[in-house]
Design a protein around this motif. Structure first.
Motif, PDB file in Angstrom:
ATOM      1  N   LEU A 185       0.827  -1.198   0.000  1.00 41.69           N
ATOM      2  CA  LEU A 185       0.000   0.000   0.000  1.00 41.69           C
ATOM      3  C   LEU A 185       0.872   1.264   0.000  1.00 41.69           C
ATOM      4  N   GLY A 186       0.507   2.207  -0.874  1.00 44.64           N
ATOM      5  CA  GLY A 186       1.194   3.494  -0.901  1.00 44.64           C
ATOM      6  C   GLY A 186       2.432   3.540  -1.769  1.00 44.64           C
ATOM      7  N   ASP A 187       2.885   2.416  -2.306  1.00 45.93           N
ATOM      8  CA  ASP A 187       4.103   2.413  -3.126  1.00 45.93           C
ATOM      9  C   ASP A 187       3.925   3.219  -4.407  1.00 45.93           C
ATOM     10  N   GLU A 188       2.773   3.075  -5.060  1.00 48.78           N
ATOM     11  CA  GLU A 188       2.537   3.799  -6.314  1.00 48.78           C
ATOM     12  C   GLU A 188       2.496   5.305  -6.066  1.00 48.78           C
ATOM     13  N   ALA A 189       1.887   5.716  -4.970  1.00 49.47           N
ATOM     14  CA  ALA A 189       1.837   7.148  -4.642  1.00 49.47           C
ATOM     15  C   ALA A 189       3.223   7.674  -4.312  1.00 49.47           C
ATOM     16  N   PHE A 190       4.042   6.842  -3.676  1.00 45.22           N
ATOM     17  CA  PHE A 190       5.415   7.250  -3.358  1.00 45.22           C
ATOM     18  C   PHE A 190       6.212   7.504  -4.636  1.00 45.22           C
ATOM     19  N   ARG A 191       6.040   6.638  -5.645  1.00 45.59           N
ATOM     20  CA  ARG A 191       6.736   6.837  -6.921  1.00 45.59           C
ATOM     21  C   ARG A 191       6.273   8.127  -7.592  1.00 45.59           C
ATOM     22  N   LEU A 192       4.987   8.438  -7.484  1.00 45.35           N
ATOM     23  CA  LEU A 192       4.462   9.668  -8.075  1.00 45.35           C
ATOM     24  C   LEU A 192       5.010  10.899  -7.349  1.00 45.35           C
ATOM     25  N   ALA A 193       5.136  10.804  -6.035  1.00 44.67           N
ATOM     26  CA  ALA A 193       5.696  11.925  -5.268  1.00 44.67           C
ATOM     27  C   ALA A 193       7.165  12.162  -5.636  1.00 44.67           C
ATOM     28  N   LYS A 194       7.906  11.078  -5.908  1.00 44.76           N
ATOM     29  CA  LYS A 194       9.304  11.224  -6.325  1.00 44.76           C
ATOM     30  C   LYS A 194       9.392  11.938  -7.677  1.00 44.76           C
ATOM     31  N   GLU A 195       8.456  11.644  -8.567  1.00 50.76           N
ATOM     32  CA  GLU A 195       8.449  12.341  -9.854  1.00 50.76           C
ATOM     33  C   GLU A 195       8.135  13.820  -9.671  1.00 50.76           C
ATOM     34  N   TYR A 198     -10.082   1.580  -4.755  1.00 52.09           N
ATOM     35  CA  TYR A 198     -10.176   0.277  -4.102  1.00 52.09           C
ATOM     36  C   TYR A 198     -10.213   0.443  -2.584  1.00 52.09           C
ATOM     37  N   LEU A 199      -9.339   1.309  -2.066  1.00 53.12           N
ATOM     38  CA  LEU A 199      -9.298   1.535  -0.616  1.00 53.12           C
ATOM     39  C   LEU A 199     -10.627   2.088  -0.114  1.00 53.12           C
ATOM     40  N   TRP A 200     -11.217   3.017  -0.875  1.00 45.28           N
ATOM     41  CA  TRP A 200     -12.489   3.597  -0.438  1.00 45.28           C
ATOM     42  C   TRP A 200     -13.593   2.540  -0.409  1.00 45.28           C
ATOM     43  N   THR A 201     -13.596   1.642  -1.419  1.00 44.85           N
ATOM     44  CA  THR A 201     -14.582   0.561  -1.426  1.00 44.85           C
ATOM     45  C   THR A 201     -14.399  -0.364  -0.232  1.00 44.85           C
ATOM     46  N   ARG A 202     -13.158  -0.720   0.090  1.00 39.67           N
ATOM     47  CA  ARG A 202     -12.884  -1.589   1.230  1.00 39.67           C
ATOM     48  C   ARG A 202     -13.260  -0.901   2.543  1.00 39.67           C
ATOM     49  N   ILE A 203     -13.028   0.396   2.648  1.00 40.96           N
ATOM     50  CA  ILE A 203     -13.396   1.129   3.867  1.00 40.96           C
ATOM     51  C   ILE A 203     -14.903   1.070   4.079  1.00 40.96           C
ATOM     52  N   GLU A 204     -15.659   1.281   3.024  1.00 43.10           N
ATOM     53  CA  GLU A 204     -17.115   1.225   3.143  1.00 43.10           C
ATOM     54  C   GLU A 204     -17.572  -0.172   3.573  1.00 43.10           C
ATOM     55  N   LEU A 230      -5.889   6.259   6.238  1.00 43.23           N
ATOM     56  CA  LEU A 230      -4.671   7.066   6.204  1.00 43.23           C
ATOM     57  C   LEU A 230      -3.953   6.914   4.857  1.00 43.23           C
ATOM     58  N   THR A 231      -3.919   5.698   4.319  1.00 50.65           N
ATOM     59  CA  THR A 231      -3.287   5.469   3.022  1.00 50.65           C
ATOM     60  C   THR A 231      -4.049   6.184   1.915  1.00 50.65           C
ATOM     61  N   LEU A 232      -5.371   6.153   1.989  1.00 49.62           N
ATOM     62  CA  LEU A 232      -6.193   6.840   0.997  1.00 49.62           C
ATOM     63  C   LEU A 232      -5.901   8.341   0.999  1.00 49.62           C
ATOM     64  N   ASN A 233      -5.853   8.941   2.189  1.00 50.19           N
ATOM     65  CA  ASN A 233      -5.569  10.376   2.274  1.00 50.19           C
ATOM     66  C   ASN A 233      -4.163  10.700   1.784  1.00 50.19           C
ATOM     67  N   ARG A 234      -3.209   9.814   2.054  1.00 53.18           N
ATOM     68  CA  ARG A 234      -1.841  10.032   1.569  1.00 53.18           C
ATOM     69  C   ARG A 234      -1.804   9.969   0.050  1.00 53.18           C
ATOM     70  N   ASN A 235      -2.532   9.028  -0.550  1.00 51.68           N
ATOM     71  CA  ASN A 235      -2.598   8.934  -2.003  1.00 51.68           C
ATOM     72  C   ASN A 235      -3.164  10.221  -2.602  1.00 51.68           C
ATOM     73  N   LYS A 236      -4.208  10.751  -1.981  1.00 51.23           N
ATOM     74  CA  LYS A 236      -4.812  11.986  -2.480  1.00 51.23           C
ATOM     75  C   LYS A 236      -3.836  13.152  -2.392  1.00 51.23           C
ATOM     76  N   ARG A 237      -3.084  13.228  -1.295  1.00 54.93           N
ATOM     77  CA  ARG A 237      -2.110  14.308  -1.152  1.00 54.93           C
ATOM     78  C   ARG A 237      -1.006  14.192  -2.199  1.00 54.93           C
ATOM     79  N   CYS A 238      -0.562  12.971  -2.488  1.00 55.74           N
ATOM     80  CA  CYS A 238       0.479  12.776  -3.505  1.00 55.74           C
ATOM     81  C   CYS A 238      -0.036  13.155  -4.893  1.00 55.74           C
ATOM     82  N   LEU A 239      -1.277  12.802  -5.198  1.00 54.87           N
ATOM     83  CA  LEU A 239      -1.862  13.186  -6.478  1.00 54.87           C
ATOM     84  C   LEU A 239      -1.967  14.699  -6.607  1.00 54.87           C
TER      85      LEU A 239
END
Length: 247
Positions: free
Chosen positions: A2-12, A38-44, A110-119
């Motif tokens: 979780l969060g690896d893809e967002a981390f790569r985007l933040a590095k870019e 996916y995370l939002w669906t699982r949270i619900e 928390l991972t969902l919010n981090r993904n949104k911040r990275c985007l």
């Protein structure tokens, strides 16, 4: 993970500099967006499961209380301690499952919010680069080099055109009201004066004749000139001129 893809985007996003912007990574943005959905669906789903588990636990506790109060204490042949122990074990297991679901839900949230911040950070940095470039080019979006335009998404290209158009309209309206017979230098730093009013440049690509404050100058490839910074700074930015010995 979780969060690896967002981390790569933040590095870019971190790789974006004042004079360089990587190509828009549509695939990476898609992966981060897909994981976020996916995370939002699982949270619900987990919140719905959690509400059901809490309701079942409350009903179970209420039933055990009513059962205990309806039976006489010390009645022969009854195994009240064993029944009570089994109920407590079941209730403890249910409570542990609720706590586990709570922790997992918090992690996903928390991972969902981090993904949104990275985007948001990725697109904000790219938009910031475009705004700075457009002001350097005096809001002439048509002067963005073709090699740079290829690194922009279609939405970013539309954003650059619309931003340039809106700010050009605002700039012209202000100049017509404040100084109808003159123009303002909107790219000047309002806090610090320029170090050098004139700079020495070498022509990398033929630019033809340009009109400066001191007259017409023919910028042919290989020639050097000593010109007013504001007249040629945009040409330096897009690579047509090279600043010799910049301080």
């Amino acid at each position: 993970m979780l969060g690896d893809e967002a981390f790569r985007l933040a590095k870019e996003a971190k790789d974006i500099a004042a004079d360089h912007i990587p190509a828009y990574n549509e695939e990476q943005v898609r992966l981060v967006t897909q994981e976020t959905r996916y995370l939002w669906t699982r949270i619900e789903e987990m919140i719905a499961s959690l509400n059901t588990a809490v309701a079942n636990q409350q009903r179970s506790g209420s039933s055990q209380t009513q059962l205990g109060s309806s039976q006489p204490h010390g009645a022969p042949g009854q195994q009240q301690p064993s029944q009570s122990q089994a109920a407590n074990t079941q209730q403890s297991a249910a409570q542990a499952e609720i706590e586990n679901t709570n922790a997992q839900t918090a992690l996903y949230f928390l991972t969902l919010n981090r993904n949104k911040r990275c985007l948001l950070a990725y697109h904000h940095r790219r938009a910031q680069f475009l705004r700075s470039l457009l002001w350097t080019l005096h809001l002439a979006s048509s002067m963005i080099p073709a090699t740079l335009s290829l690194r922009l998404s279609p939405e970013e290209q539309n954003y650059a055109r619309d931003y340039a158009r809106l700010n050009s309209n605002y700039r012209d309206a202000v100049e017509n009201q404040l100084c109808p017979s003159d123009s303002l230098n909107w790219t000047a730093d309002g806090e610090l004066p320029p170090r050098d009013l004139f700079i020495e440049v070498r022509v990398v690509k033929d630019c033809g004749e340009i009109v400066t404050e001191n007259g017409v100058v023919n910028l042919q490839a290989g020639t050097q000139h000593y010109l007013h910074r504001s007249d040629v700074e945009h040409l330096v930015t897009i690579g047509y001129l090279e600043h010799i010995n910049p301080s």
